[in-house]
Design a protein around this motif. Structure first.
Motif, PDB file in Angstrom:
ATOM      1  N   VAL A 193      -2.163   1.870  -4.922  1.00 25.97           N
ATOM      2  CA  VAL A 193      -1.592   3.214  -4.906  1.00 25.97           C
ATOM      3  C   VAL A 193      -2.676   4.211  -4.517  1.00 25.97           C
ATOM      4  O   VAL A 193      -3.715   4.291  -5.169  1.00 25.97           O
ATOM      5  CB  VAL A 193      -1.002   3.600  -6.278  1.00 25.97           C
ATOM      6  CG1 VAL A 193      -0.499   5.039  -6.255  1.00 25.97           C
ATOM      7  CG2 VAL A 193       0.126   2.656  -6.653  1.00 25.97           C
ATOM      8  N   VAL A 194      -2.409   4.954  -3.459  1.00 30.48           N
ATOM      9  CA  VAL A 194      -3.373   5.901  -2.905  1.00 30.48           C
ATOM     10  C   VAL A 194      -2.829   7.309  -3.094  1.00 30.48           C
ATOM     11  O   VAL A 194      -1.766   7.634  -2.549  1.00 30.48           O
ATOM     12  CB  VAL A 194      -3.601   5.619  -1.404  1.00 30.48           C
ATOM     13  CG1 VAL A 194      -4.650   6.564  -0.826  1.00 30.48           C
ATOM     14  CG2 VAL A 194      -3.991   4.161  -1.181  1.00 30.48           C
ATOM     15  N   VAL A 229       0.864  -1.185   0.000  1.00 30.92           N
ATOM     16  CA  VAL A 229       0.000   0.000   0.000  1.00 30.92           C
ATOM     17  C   VAL A 229       0.896   1.228   0.000  1.00 30.92           C
ATOM     18  O   VAL A 229       1.677   1.435   0.938  1.00 30.92           O
ATOM     19  CB  VAL A 229      -0.957   0.019   1.208  1.00 30.92           C
ATOM     20  CG1 VAL A 229      -1.844   1.253   1.168  1.00 30.92           C
ATOM     21  CG2 VAL A 229      -1.811  -1.249   1.239  1.00 30.92           C
ATOM     22  N   VAL A 230       0.783   2.026  -1.052  1.00 30.28           N
ATOM     23  CA  VAL A 230       1.697   3.133  -1.295  1.00 30.28           C
ATOM     24  C   VAL A 230       0.904   4.434  -1.326  1.00 30.28           C
ATOM     25  O   VAL A 230      -0.152   4.488  -1.934  1.00 30.28           O
ATOM     26  CB  VAL A 230       2.397   2.929  -2.664  1.00 30.28           C
ATOM     27  CG1 VAL A 230       3.437   3.998  -2.917  1.00 30.28           C
ATOM     28  CG2 VAL A 230       3.019   1.534  -2.748  1.00 30.28           C
ATOM     29  N   THR A 231       1.391   5.482  -0.647  1.00 25.32           N
ATOM     30  CA  THR A 231       0.695   6.775  -0.745  1.00 25.32           C
ATOM     31  C   THR A 231       1.625   7.866  -1.271  1.00 25.32           C
ATOM     32  O   THR A 231       2.847   7.822  -1.089  1.00 25.32           O
ATOM     33  CB  THR A 231       0.145   7.292   0.612  1.00 25.32           C
ATOM     34  OG1 THR A 231       1.219   7.854   1.385  1.00 25.32           O
ATOM     35  CG2 THR A 231      -0.544   6.202   1.406  1.00 25.32           C
ATOM     36  N   ALA A 232       0.991   8.865  -1.871  1.00 26.46           N
ATOM     37  CA  ALA A 232       1.731  10.023  -2.362  1.00 26.46           C
ATOM     38  C   ALA A 232       2.095  10.956  -1.224  1.00 26.46           C
ATOM     39  O   ALA A 232       3.215  11.445  -1.140  1.00 26.46           O
ATOM     40  CB  ALA A 232       0.915  10.767  -3.409  1.00 26.46           C
ATOM     41  N   GLY A 233       1.136  11.207  -0.318  1.00 24.34           N
ATOM     42  CA  GLY A 233       1.398  12.184   0.724  1.00 24.34           C
ATOM     43  C   GLY A 233       1.004  11.691   2.095  1.00 24.34           C
ATOM     44  O   GLY A 233       0.499  10.572   2.264  1.00 24.34           O
ATOM     45  N   THR A 234       1.225  12.521   3.078  1.00 25.38           N
ATOM     46  CA  THR A 234       0.851  12.215   4.450  1.00 25.38           C
ATOM     47  C   THR A 234      -0.668  12.225   4.625  1.00 25.38           C
ATOM     48  O   THR A 234      -1.235  11.432   5.363  1.00 25.38           O
ATOM     49  CB  THR A 234       1.483  13.255   5.393  1.00 25.38           C
ATOM     50  OG1 THR A 234       2.890  13.252   5.194  1.00 25.38           O
ATOM     51  CG2 THR A 234       1.162  12.956   6.842  1.00 25.38           C
TER      52      THR A 234
END
Ligand SMILES: Nc1ncnc2c1ncn2[C@@H]1O[C@H](COP(=O)(O)O)[C@@H](O)[C@H]1O
Ligand SMILES: Nc1ncnc2c1ncn2[C@@H]1O[C@H](COP(=O)(O)O)[C@@H](O)[C@H]1O
Ligand SMILES: Nc1ncnc2c1ncn2[C@@H]1O[C@H](COP(=O)(O)O)[C@@H](O)[C@H]1O
Ligand SMILES: Nc1ncnc2c1ncn2[C@@H]1O[C@H](COP(=O)(O)O)[C@@H](O)[C@H]1O
Ligand SMILES: [Mg+2]
Ligand SMILES: [Mg+2]
Ligand SMILES: [Mg+2]
Ligand SMILES: [Mg+2]
Ligand SMILES: [Mg+2]
Ligand SMILES: [Mg+2]
Ligand SMILES: [Mg+2]
Ligand SMILES: [Mg+2]
Lengths: 218, 218, 218, 218, 218, 218, 218, 218
Positions: free
Chosen positions: C142-143, C88-93
């Protein structure tokens, strides 16, 4: 560890690290601030309310709060100063918070700023009477909501890059800034580029990068 | 007389007068060209098809046509040359016509141009392998359709102003360029400002104004 | 009786029954939970606030609450474990709450999860430095909000299915997640499919179904 | 009988009956014209192409065609003349067809018309140099596409009613006239009301009704 | 000084200076009021809540508050009275606040106003039974939400200018006034022009300018 | 050189290189094909009309054209075959071109495909009578326009990943595929993820990646 | 007098007068109720909260409140009973408030109602197992949010008129009911017509009018 | 076999099988027609151009073509006749093709039809003068583009179900039928339900189902 922080950039360019506070808890903002301060950099937070500022002050007593801009800033090192002026121009009184986000950011990045507020096109003489302010600048940030016409008018009057910031000011068919955004994107005047609705910070960032190009030795 | 033409500007800045040909009849384009040429300025037309160019050639035999850019140009005087490079970068092959509108315009305005085409984020190594081209430039124009991600990636890699041009390339939920436009306006990378969908000319205009600031003596 | 509940499914696949709590009264959530628990299944609730959790605890003292994910869960039986990893990957906080909804759901469904947060494209090196985490996974969620570019970049770097979750993080021209949604739907990278804005649960559900296909004996 | 025609109105106000030709077959237009002419009224058709005009000429040899306005007109009786002037102002050259629809309609309804074309805000001096034309009018029709800023600027300069006509001129984020429409609806200048995109006819109709109020004896 | 105020206009036309209070702090409203009052002009504020009014009363004890209209007004000089009547017509009961903004504005600008409320097209007889009120007016303001059909019906029944105000009244597919706005812009009846959603003030301003044209001596 | 081509990928995974032909000139397509063929890979082109195919045939006489799918393909090497079946299901007859783009792509990538066409929800028995086809598959691609309900119904009936492709089939309020797109994104059934409108290719790509996970030895 | 009330209708058709309470003050609702009751008619209020109900009770002690429907009703005379059944069907639990607005309205208008809740297409067997309820009805109201697929499925299974009510239930790309609205408007099943988002009342009104046509003696 | 055809329905209800021809090839239409005719049913095609009709004639010499409705029909058996009248009402002349699709469909389904065309609200007297036609009907189909107001006006005048068909007639801010669609969905008059833009067929289908309920013996 909830945020990967890149301390190198500021070293290289002498501008503060930036925290976008909206949608972050106060605890998150404080922790990111604490972490960033460790490397000796300057730190600023945008979209920060007073409560967040007060929590930040507990770990950084010298922090300053720019209320209309909703920005807090902690200065730890001297910022490299630019000579070129960035003008920040607004159409109305209600656009001022966004304009202040732009103006304070530009100042914290080392740029002298000239403010010219409430000179919207409904009374074009107010703009024409103040052309000197605009002509003295190397870059102009135009902040306007509603029909956003000011960006085109300024763009037509000067030969400098104009960074246009649509604001969500208005109601009804402004659809939360869409009217000004579309108007600015369709500007018939050359030299106008656009950032997101209410994105005073982003406009200042662009303006700062442009302004630096004009500095001697760059 | 159907168009009020202002011949002074070009004298002052040494760049061509510009005719936006779309939505004008060939006759209108030719007449405006003829009028503009009288004052000795350079003249260029964007969104011009081959037929329009051939009519223009009848009154201006030296006119040149840049096919992929759909631009015709008549040079009557030397353009002041800039030293700073403008890089024009595209995500895909289909974005090239818009990119060429930007690149040719930038060249006609006196800027050296570096083209870097088809380096979209689906194969990020193509971009990373060519960072030198991008880093050599003073301003970067990023042209991308579909998800428009390239503007953010480039914006994150460099410290120079990025002018983003969304294109209408794509289909379905790209809604004629809306997806790339919104993506670019919401860029999480600093230093990105945006012009209208498919507006290669406008991007070059902005880039040229920015580039001039870096020239000695400005 | 206000909700027809289907207890068979969970028996067959060993995953919890799920209650979507938003728009339901606390009483409704508790009653549905009570009913579901009768058949011995595991039960989980998404979009549950702390108050709802506390009411659920009264009838299910072993219930757990995953705060950033806003999920409560009651485990009554062992879940069948998968071997393949879901990243699970995110771009930002700010995307973390949606990512946690996905990650916790995936875990409750029996999948090992690797989290990689705040690696958005504005600083692409953060992603590139962590490619191992991504490459170890069988499916990647991807979030990302704002311009949603991360989905395309990840999609271009791996040969595994990417489930993209646009988030409503951002403001202005992100139009509550529309910008990221459109960007992801228009991804120029192969292997990217999309679920609803902020739908971490749905992404985990899809990822779980895909992941199971890779398990021996399926 | 496919159209119920009301012949009374024109008798009462001395203005032509109007046929909106778009979406009608040439035969339908000719038949409606023939029917309307029987009662001795004047008749005009908007959005009429040359082919339609030629067919109309066969039954009404005195019919006239106003090419840029795409209007045909058959005069059978004298129109009551107004004294007040209607000014028709455009931002660009491409707006002229819509402006001509407005101007010719206004003339056929009995109003003297002053045309001021191509005075858009990108070169505001063109407008300011021609304020006399605008100030001599009792009503002003402003026709503009792209960012539609001209309506606000004119509205701010005069104390007369401004009828704003957004045009579909532009591309990309003008979304077929939406940008100008929204801009005009959000005008920060008082006294601006708006008609449909490209609706030159409707603007002239409104302006004519307003103009009549200023005539002696009304 | 946060607002450039132009005191000349009111002197010339005898109408109040106007403050749009929404989005301004109470302090800003009071300070602008104070400044405007200095020159002896009348002053009014729209979108003003009771709290704002009470603060204004502290510096202007004669200030009046028009509650349904959400307008406060301070009269310092006599307003020039018009003879022509402005009719304000609403479709439903819920449209009344917007209608009152229009009606009170029109009265403060010196116009006699006739109100005709709740005569929407679902019961067309209510309108037809009250045609006299409408026919006695020189200009008609039609205020309607939901499907906004009333503007077209009134426009078809009279030969006077109709200023249409879409309201945000309704829910679901009215999209905050979009349905009424589009309906009014597409009115098949001649003589209808449109202002922004919920913009009662703007409609009154337009109607007042039109009404003055009919006064003797203008 | 107008397109940077990456020949490595196909070697590694045994699937054809893909050219998206729409928006490219025939010459561009042929040149890219020629270049790709050099490395011995298979090559396919989507959105290719017959004319393009004929030009490709001149340099690749073995090229095949799949007419309803609008795909051309040149096979130079054996593709690795998967065992798992991909089902392609459509709601109506008009969705078949998009479905064929998906089905032919999946086949060219090495997957056995089962087609089940015209089983939309208006006659749900047609779907229920054919559940065996669907249950035999490892992944299901659902192609539907108009209200796009089929994706939810299929998603509710099976426990396999469903890749939903909205099509632009329909008119009026389908807004070129928006209705089906939104419906599929809001699917109340678990396990449904979505690709762009009319993106049969993208769906097949995702389905292929998922299908491979189920192959022994992956 | 702020609302023109038409007491004749109810006499003629034996159904209650209806007050739409949203956007009205409690005082307005009570006053309209009081006025309506004078003529001996039944009265009902939709979108009424408990507080409004309690105020109404003060002047009408027999008033009843239907909580999930948010309707209050005062019965003064017997309603003419229909024999035909109106079925009210929902996709999910969260759609119940809108369904109850429809069901209670239909009952107050004199129709027997069968409720079938939470039978959405994600588990189509729940619907199929309850076809008898649906087949017993003369008109079917289908209430569904998210992808709104239930209307098409029901429409395909029966030969009776289906009145579809999209609800705003969902989040993200449901855009406050737009997804269900568009899905229902594009239903591929015959016999489905649509009312506004969340308009349970309107659906019941239509269903009642249809149901009456089937009564003997109409 | 590209279309699953269900021959049972027509036997049961005596109405033609229907082919939606748009987006199908002529060959597909002819083949589906041929297949359908085999079972002795009546067959009709909507959105059929003359060319398609001529091909159908080759296999069904008795086929008829209704030109303004763009419908072809092959009758093989007697249709069960209803007694109740369906009225089809249009606002303008340009709405007639959609209205004819509705009227001819209704007739082919066995319903007597009354047409009332060009009675839009801009001249409300035309409607009021023809109320008898409307009152004689059991169901009323209202077809209108532009502002779509006619549906509300008719809905307010009668107590019969009104099926509203928005048309795409208009330009600019009608956005291809959106203005009429939204207006009709927001109708303030009871008893109005809506079908898709330009969906004359769907409206007739609904009206037919409603009409049958009023027939004796149903
Ligand atoms: N007001 C603002 N609007 C838009 N972007 C911002 C704003 N303030 C900060 N940013 C950007 O957000 C980044 C920090 O985001 P985060 O890591 O979420 O704190 C900064 O590097 C800036 O580029
Ligand atoms: N956070 C979520 N977002 C979207 N769908 C969800 C979420 N949580 C649960 N669901 C779905 O909603 C269904 C339960 O809905 P309900 O019957 O209303 O509780 C579950 O079966 C899930 O498929
Ligand atoms: N160009 C135009 N744009 C908008 N409305 C028009 C135009 N020309 C004519 N009309 C209106 O359309 C009506 C005639 O419509 P029709 O009966 O369809 O010919 C006239 O009475 C005018 O109000
Ligand atoms: N929940 C509702 N949704 C839509 N329309 C309603 C609703 N309740 C009442 N109405 C309609 O609103 C009208 C009353 O509006 P009003 O005069 O504002 O009270 C009634 O005659 C109904 O047609
Ligand atoms: Mg400029
Ligand atoms: Mg940067
Ligand atoms: Mg990939
Ligand atoms: Mg003015
Ligand atoms: Mg009129
Ligand atoms: Mg499923
Ligand atoms: Mg049916
Ligand atoms: Mg009615």
């Amino acid at each position: 560890e909830f945020a990967r922080i890149d301390n190198h950039r500021s070293l290289r360019r002498g501008v503060p690290e930036v925290i976008y506070c909206q949608g972050k808890t106060t605890t998150q903002v404080v922790e990111i601030t604490r972490h960033m301060l460790k490397s000796g950099n300057n730190v600023m937070g945008t979209r920060a309310d007073l409560k967040t500022f007060h929590e930040v002050q507990l770990i950084a007593p010298d922090a300053k709060y720019y209320e209309p801009a909703r920005i807090f800033a902690v200065q730890q090192e001297e910022v490299l100063k630019n000579e070129g002026i960035i003008a920040v121009v607004t159409a109305g009184t209600s656009d001022i918070p966004v304009a202040e986000e732009a103006a304070v950011t530009a100042e914290l990045f080392g740029n002298p700023v000239e403010r010219l507020y409430d000179v919207g096109v409904a009374g074009i003489h107010r703009l024409l009477m103040n052309m000197k302010v605009i002509q003295s600048a190397r870059v102009i940030i135009v902040v306007a909501g509603m029909e956003g016409a000011l960006a085109s008018v300024v763009g037509g009057l000067v030969d400098k890059p104009v960074v246009a910031v649509p604001t969500s000011i208005g109601y009804g068919a402004n659809f939360h800034g869409l009217s000004a955004l579309l108007a600015m994107l369709n500007s018939c005047a050359g030299g106008v580029s656009v950032v997101n609705i209410d994105n005073g910070f982003g406009a200042a960032y662009v303006a700062h990068q442009i302004n630096r190009l004009g500095e001697k030795g760059e």
